[in-house]
Design an enzyme around this catalytic site. Structure first.
Site, PDB file in Angstrom:
ATOM      1  N   THR A   1     -10.630  -6.705  -5.871  1.00 57.01           N
ATOM      2  CA  THR A   1     -11.912  -6.636  -6.580  1.00 57.01           C
ATOM      3  C   THR A   1     -12.384  -5.173  -6.604  1.00 57.01           C
ATOM      4  O   THR A   1     -12.916  -4.694  -7.609  1.00 57.01           O
ATOM      5  CB  THR A   1     -12.960  -7.487  -5.816  1.00 57.01           C
ATOM      6  OG1 THR A   1     -12.360  -8.729  -5.480  1.00 57.01           O
ATOM      7  CG2 THR A   1     -14.194  -7.736  -6.630  1.00 57.01           C
ATOM      8  N   GLU A   2     -12.152  -4.470  -5.489  1.00 54.05           N
ATOM      9  CA  GLU A   2     -12.608  -3.073  -5.362  1.00 54.05           C
ATOM     10  C   GLU A   2     -11.765  -2.116  -6.223  1.00 54.05           C
ATOM     11  O   GLU A   2     -12.238  -1.037  -6.584  1.00 54.05           O
ATOM     12  CB  GLU A   2     -12.539  -2.621  -3.893  1.00 54.05           C
ATOM     13  CG  GLU A   2     -13.567  -3.287  -2.972  1.00 54.05           C
ATOM     14  CD  GLU A   2     -13.231  -4.741  -2.607  1.00 54.05           C
ATOM     15  OE1 GLU A   2     -12.044  -5.133  -2.692  1.00 54.05           O
ATOM     16  OE2 GLU A   2     -14.176  -5.479  -2.265  1.00 54.05           O
TER      17      GLU A   2
ATOM     18  N   ARG B   1       0.306   7.662  -2.686  1.00 54.52           N
ATOM     19  CA  ARG B   1       0.816   8.724  -1.811  1.00 54.52           C
ATOM     20  C   ARG B   1       2.303   8.971  -2.067  1.00 54.52           C
ATOM     21  O   ARG B   1       2.781  10.096  -2.036  1.00 54.52           O
ATOM     22  CB  ARG B   1       0.560   8.360  -0.337  1.00 54.52           C
ATOM     23  CG  ARG B   1      -0.866   8.684   0.103  1.00 54.52           C
ATOM     24  CD  ARG B   1      -1.217   7.985   1.381  1.00 54.52           C
ATOM     25  NE  ARG B   1      -1.479   6.565   1.145  1.00 54.52           N
ATOM     26  CZ  ARG B   1      -1.613   5.671   2.108  1.00 54.52           C
ATOM     27  NH1 ARG B   1      -1.484   6.038   3.360  1.00 54.52           N
ATOM     28  NH2 ARG B   1      -1.879   4.422   1.806  1.00 54.52           N
TER      29      ARG B   1
ATOM     30  N   ASP C   1       0.827  -1.212   0.000  1.00 55.10           N
ATOM     31  CA  ASP C   1       0.000   0.000   0.000  1.00 55.10           C
ATOM     32  C   ASP C   1       0.860   1.261   0.000  1.00 55.10           C
ATOM     33  O   ASP C   1       1.980   1.252   0.520  1.00 55.10           O
ATOM     34  CB  ASP C   1      -0.913  -0.028   1.243  1.00 55.10           C
ATOM     35  CG  ASP C   1      -2.064   0.961   1.123  1.00 55.10           C
ATOM     36  OD1 ASP C   1      -2.297   1.479   0.009  1.00 55.10           O
ATOM     37  OD2 ASP C   1      -2.728   1.224   2.145  1.00 55.10           O
ATOM     38  N   GLY C   2       0.311   2.310  -0.575  1.00 51.87           N
ATOM     39  CA  GLY C   2       0.965   3.627  -0.491  1.00 51.87           C
ATOM     40  C   GLY C   2       1.636   4.086  -1.778  1.00 51.87           C
ATOM     41  O   GLY C   2       2.321   5.107  -1.770  1.00 51.87           O
TER      42      GLY C   2
ATOM     43  N   GLU D   1       0.100 -13.275  12.325  1.00 49.73           N
ATOM     44  CA  GLU D   1       0.613 -12.094  13.022  1.00 49.73           C
ATOM     45  C   GLU D   1       0.607 -10.945  12.020  1.00 49.73           C
ATOM     46  O   GLU D   1       1.020 -11.113  10.869  1.00 49.73           O
ATOM     47  CB  GLU D   1       2.050 -12.349  13.498  1.00 49.73           C
ATOM     48  CG  GLU D   1       2.180 -13.457  14.509  1.00 49.73           C
ATOM     49  CD  GLU D   1       1.482 -13.129  15.833  1.00 49.73           C
ATOM     50  OE1 GLU D   1       1.416 -11.945  16.194  1.00 49.73           O
ATOM     51  OE2 GLU D   1       1.006 -14.078  16.489  1.00 49.73           O
TER      52      GLU D   1
ATOM     53  N   HIS E   1       3.121   3.131  -8.837  1.00 50.46           N
ATOM     54  CA  HIS E   1       2.966   1.690  -9.093  1.00 50.46           C
ATOM     55  C   HIS E   1       4.216   1.134  -9.785  1.00 50.46           C
ATOM     56  O   HIS E   1       4.698   0.053  -9.448  1.00 50.46           O
ATOM     57  CB  HIS E   1       1.726   1.424  -9.952  1.00 50.46           C
ATOM     58  CG  HIS E   1       0.437   1.869  -9.303  1.00 50.46           C
ATOM     59  ND1 HIS E   1       0.126   1.554  -8.006  1.00 50.46           N
ATOM     60  CD2 HIS E   1      -0.610   2.591  -9.776  1.00 50.46           C
ATOM     61  CE1 HIS E   1      -1.062   2.071  -7.695  1.00 50.46           C
ATOM     62  NE2 HIS E   1      -1.526   2.702  -8.744  1.00 50.46           N
TER      63      HIS E   1
ATOM     64  N   ARG F   1       0.069   8.949 -10.245  1.00 49.34           N
ATOM     65  CA  ARG F   1      -0.060   7.729  -9.430  1.00 49.34           C
ATOM     66  C   ARG F   1       0.650   6.524 -10.060  1.00 49.34           C
ATOM     67  O   ARG F   1       1.260   5.714  -9.380  1.00 49.34           O
ATOM     68  CB  ARG F   1      -1.545   7.399  -9.225  1.00 49.34           C
ATOM     69  CG  ARG F   1      -2.286   8.421  -8.368  1.00 49.34           C
ATOM     70  CD  ARG F   1      -3.745   8.028  -8.246  1.00 49.34           C
ATOM     71  NE  ARG F   1      -3.891   6.717  -7.637  1.00 49.34           N
ATOM     72  CZ  ARG F   1      -3.847   6.482  -6.327  1.00 49.34           C
ATOM     73  NH1 ARG F   1      -3.673   7.478  -5.481  1.00 49.34           N
ATOM     74  NH2 ARG F   1      -3.986   5.271  -5.851  1.00 49.34           N
TER      75      ARG F   1
ATOM     76  N   LEU G   1      10.453 -21.019  -4.351  1.00 45.45           N
ATOM     77  CA  LEU G   1       9.501 -20.059  -3.769  1.00 45.45           C
ATOM     78  C   LEU G   1       8.259 -20.038  -4.655  1.00 45.45           C
ATOM     79  O   LEU G   1       8.374 -20.027  -5.880  1.00 45.45           O
ATOM     80  CB  LEU G   1      10.135 -18.661  -3.751  1.00 45.45           C
ATOM     81  CG  LEU G   1       9.200 -17.484  -3.443  1.00 45.45           C
ATOM     82  CD1 LEU G   1       8.799 -17.485  -1.967  1.00 45.45           C
ATOM     83  CD2 LEU G   1       9.872 -16.146  -3.781  1.00 45.45           C
TER      84      LEU G   1
ATOM     85  N   ARG H   1      -5.427  -2.038   8.310  1.00 51.76           N
ATOM     86  CA  ARG H   1      -6.660  -2.715   7.919  1.00 51.76           C
ATOM     87  C   ARG H   1      -6.304  -3.957   7.134  1.00 51.76           C
ATOM     88  O   ARG H   1      -5.221  -4.050   6.558  1.00 51.76           O
ATOM     89  CB  ARG H   1      -7.477  -1.820   6.961  1.00 51.76           C
ATOM     90  CG  ARG H   1      -8.122  -0.634   7.545  1.00 51.76           C
ATOM     91  CD  ARG H   1      -9.059  -0.022   6.494  1.00 51.76           C
ATOM     92  NE  ARG H   1      -8.321   0.549   5.370  1.00 51.76           N
ATOM     93  CZ  ARG H   1      -7.799   1.765   5.356  1.00 51.76           C
ATOM     94  NH1 ARG H   1      -7.911   2.539   6.399  1.00 51.76           N
ATOM     95  NH2 ARG H   1      -7.152   2.219   4.293  1.00 51.76           N
TER      96      ARG H   1
END
Ligand code: FPP
Length: 252
Positions: free
Chosen positions: A67-68, A25, A21-22, A208, A38, A34, A132, A195
């Site tokens: 999805t959002e 910003r 995330d971020g 965790e 990415h 933006r 991996l 979140r």
């Protein structure tokens, strides 16, 4: 002592999940569009993938597109799809060289056909690699995953393959998109947000959580090491008491 050396390799998480995330910003802080955030985020994808492979973490799952996220401006969505395609094409050789298997979860059929085809081909090409397993969650949400599993369990009942009274947590596990993976022991989220944002809702039941303020494009190998060290200092109780856990460790 270097951070990497502080990691107990005997107690590595087998599966690490990341909410990257971020990016937006980060781009804004740098006075850029933006999509530039990415694009820079791809370098962090490389950092975390390489670090996991070097350490011996077996599964890495990255929340790349929810999805959002389809509700974002069309230009950003198109830019992200182009970036996913380009990154997958660019990285397949590195995956082969480093014995990394590419996997994807989510409503993959909702991706543009060219992305879907490219992804399937990259997954097929890397399917025998086993150092991996790198899973990209694309057009993914935890609620989608659970609803999809429910639908397929209902079909299995209808076809007399399962009896309703035999449905257990193992059945649900087997029908989720993560069926063949262990649950993540550690979830990392960057950017200071704390979140779960509809990520692996079922699978994160006992994980965790590690939240960090850095934006995703600033994420480096040392950030992963710090998250793992922090995880290794925690006591995972799975609903038991602290004494039960300590006694069990002493018996070992
Ligand atoms: C969240 O930041 C990030 C995304 C929705 C996209 C993540 C994609 C990448 C890092 C590219 C990686 C490529 C591959 C192939 C895995 P945000 O846009 O929500 O940031 P903000 O909260 O600051 O606006």
């Amino acid at each position: 002592m270097e951070l990497k050396q502080q990691i107990d390799l005997e107690r590595l998480p087998k599966h690490i999940a990341v909410i990257m995330d971020g990016n937006g910003r980060w781009a804004k802080e740098h006075g850029k569009q933006r999509i530039f955030g990415h694009q820079s985020g791809v370098n962090s994808v490389r950092e975390v993938t390489e670090a996991c492979a070097e350490l011996g973490v077996k599964y890495l799952t990255l929340y790349a597109f929810s999805t959002e996220n389809w509700n974002r401006p069309a230009m950003e969505v198109a830019g992200l799809m182009t970036l996913f395609a380009k990154t997958i094409m660019d990285e397949v050789k590195t995956f082969q060289k480093n014995n990394i298997r590419l996997n994807a979860i989510g409503d993959l059929k909702s991706l543009p056909k060219s992305n879907y085809d490219l992804l399937m081909k990259a997954m097929e090409d890397t399917k025998s690699n086993d150092r991996l397993i790198l899973t990209l969650a694309l057009s993914y949400s935890g609620r989608w995953d659970i609803a999809n599993a429910m639908k397929n369990i209902a079909f299995a009942v209808q076809n007399n393959e399962i009896k309703p009274e035999d449905i257990s947590q193992d059945t649900v596990n087997a029908y989720l998109s993560t069926a063949k993976m262990p649950d993540p022991e550690l979830l990392i989220r960057t950017s200071g947000e704390e979140r779960i944002s509809n990520f692996l809702l079922w699978q994160l039941a006992y994980s965790e959580f590690y939240f960090m303020p850095k934006y995703w494009p600033d994420f480096k190998k040392d950030d992963l090491y710090e998250a793992i060290i922090n995880y290794q200092h925690r006591e995972r109780r799975f609903g038991k008491t602290s004494e039960q856990i300590v006694n069990k460790k002493e018996d070992e």
